[in-house]
Design an enzyme around this catalytic site. Structure first.
Site, PDB file in Angstrom:
ATOM      1  N   HIS A  96       0.283   4.683   6.982  1.00  0.00           N
ATOM      2  CA  HIS A  96       0.954   5.264   5.827  1.00  0.00           C
ATOM      3  C   HIS A  96       1.421   6.694   6.091  1.00  0.00           C
ATOM      4  O   HIS A  96       0.913   7.359   6.993  1.00  0.00           O
ATOM      5  CB  HIS A  96       0.002   5.250   4.620  1.00  0.00           C
ATOM      6  CG  HIS A  96      -0.598   3.898   4.377  1.00  0.00           C
ATOM      7  ND1 HIS A  96      -1.856   3.557   4.830  1.00  0.00           N
ATOM      8  CD2 HIS A  96      -0.098   2.804   3.752  1.00  0.00           C
ATOM      9  CE1 HIS A  96      -2.113   2.304   4.486  1.00  0.00           C
ATOM     10  NE2 HIS A  96      -1.062   1.823   3.838  1.00  0.00           N
ATOM     11  N   SER A 128       0.800  -1.225   0.000  1.00  0.00           N
ATOM     12  CA  SER A 128       0.000   0.000   0.000  1.00  0.00           C
ATOM     13  C   SER A 128       0.832   1.274   0.000  1.00  0.00           C
ATOM     14  O   SER A 128       0.318   2.352  -0.308  1.00  0.00           O
ATOM     15  CB  SER A 128      -0.952   0.018   1.198  1.00  0.00           C
ATOM     16  OG  SER A 128      -0.243  -0.191   2.403  1.00  0.00           O
ATOM     17  N   ASP A 169      -2.396   8.232   7.825  1.00  0.00           N
ATOM     18  CA  ASP A 169      -3.313   7.452   8.650  1.00  0.00           C
ATOM     19  C   ASP A 169      -2.471   6.640   9.626  1.00  0.00           C
ATOM     20  O   ASP A 169      -1.325   6.996   9.893  1.00  0.00           O
ATOM     21  CB  ASP A 169      -4.255   6.597   7.787  1.00  0.00           C
ATOM     22  CG  ASP A 169      -3.506   5.583   6.920  1.00  0.00           C
ATOM     23  OD1 ASP A 169      -2.310   5.340   7.153  1.00  0.00           O
ATOM     24  OD2 ASP A 169      -4.120   5.031   5.983  1.00  0.00           O
TER      25      ASP A 169
END
Length: 358
Positions: A327, A38, A324
């Protein structure tokens, strides 16, 4: 006669300037191929049946194209590297239309996945590293030049970047409620398992034609809010988790050096993102940051998960390290990409500027 001579000088100057402009606008590499999780995903998980998605605001709030599936507020490291190379952003493979354009790269990265096939499956479907390389092989067969000389030239000059391994800890080894991996492997044997699997995948990449490969270290996962806010610890980070990851990172230099030596014509570069991330968390002002403990967006689980849809994030995202609970912000990614492009102490033994000239 003199007027004709002056006109010729003017025309020649215009042609020369135009030629210089064309040279300046040429990309430094024919393509950028992106693999990982991600941290690099640019929208592949949008298409996959998984809970790990970033296809809603406030994700993408500072990105020119808006919400794309990037797990951050703006650009990722891969996006910045594409800009530095003079290339467009590598589009997500899952939304790419085969044969539609000349390929300047693709992005196969998939949120929640890792080196091991079982990593991240508790969230639903994702693309493991092996599956991503399967898709790259399919890309070669369907979309790249059939002429072997042309294909070799294209692949040998393209740049391949990898950011993978963090989920093998976050969504596997450290997640003892969903996985029993830690019961079967010590931290040392697990790190060795990961590096062995990674080495096998890199060997396969070279057999497919990749020659210039950059692998980024796993960051200090014990400092990310999803872990630091859930576990009791002294200081800012869960250092035990950081030590587990260090066992993996410490093995990477020897693995990459061995691959460079044993695979003719290949160059493997290591991005020292773990040290930089840890240093930024401990010394935020040096990087122009103010908050390196809390997510910028409002998350589920009181700061320990992904962004809650449509809620406003903090007003100045570039003062935060974390977007977040997992990340980083665009500001943090910018520092990493800039260092890798310019600094041989960060991306070694060659930075990207040097790598493209080889």
């Amino acid at each position: 006669m003199r007027e004709t001579y002056c006109l010729q000088i003017i025309i020649f100057s215009l042609i020369f300037l135009h030629f210089l402009g064309l040279i300046h606008s040429l990309p430094l590499a024919p393509a950028l191929y992106v693999f990982g999780d991600s941290l690099f995903d640019s929208g592949n998980n949008n298409i996959l049946p998984t809970l790990a998605k970033a296809d809603y605001l406030p994700y993408g709030v500072n990105f020119a194209k808006g919400v794309t599936g990037r797990f951050t507020n703006g650009r990722t490291v891969a996006d910045f590297i594409a800009e530095f190379l003079g290339l467009p952003y590598s589009p997500p493979y899952m939304s790419f239309r085969s044969g539609s354009t000349t390929l300047t790269g693709l992005n196969y990265a998939s949120g929640s996945c890792g080196i091991l096939p079982e990593t991240g499956t508790s969230y639903g479907k994702c693309l493991s590293l092996q599956e991503q390389i399967n898709l790259f092989e399919w890309t070669i067969e369907r979309d790249l030049p059939k002429n072997s000389t042309e294909l070799y030239e294209y692949l040998s000059k393209s740049i391949f970047i990898f950011s993978v391994g963090s989920n093998d800890y976050i969504n596997n080894y450290l997640d003892t409620k969903m996985y029993d991996t830690s019961k079967h492997y010590t931290p040392q044997t697990f790190a060795q398992l990961l590096t062995d699997k990674l080495s096998q995948n890199f060997e396969r990449m070279c057999k497919l034609g990749a020659r210039k490969i950059i692998m980024f270290e796993v960051g200090p996962v014990g400092c990310i809010p999803s872990i630091s806010k859930r576990h009791k610890h002294n200081g800012q980070c869960v250092e035990e988790a950081n030590q587990f990851v260090s066992l993996f990172n410490e093995r990477l230099p020897a693995v990459l050096q061995n691959l460079t030596s044993s695979l003719p014509g290949s160059t493997f570069v290591l991005g020292h993102s773990n040290w930089l991330g840890y240093n930024a968390i401990r010394n935020p002002s040096y990087y122009g940051l103010k908050d390196t403990s809390n997510p910028c967006c409002t998350t589920w689980g009181n700061g320990t998960s992904g962004c809650i849809p449509w809620l406003r994030a903090c007003p100045i995202a570039n003062e935060h390290f974390f977007w977040d609970a997992f990340h980083l912000t665009e500001a943090a990614y910018s520092v990493i990409a800039n260092r890798c492009f310019n600094d041989t102490s960060f991306c070694s033994p060659y930075n990207i500027q040097q790598l493209v000239q080889m």
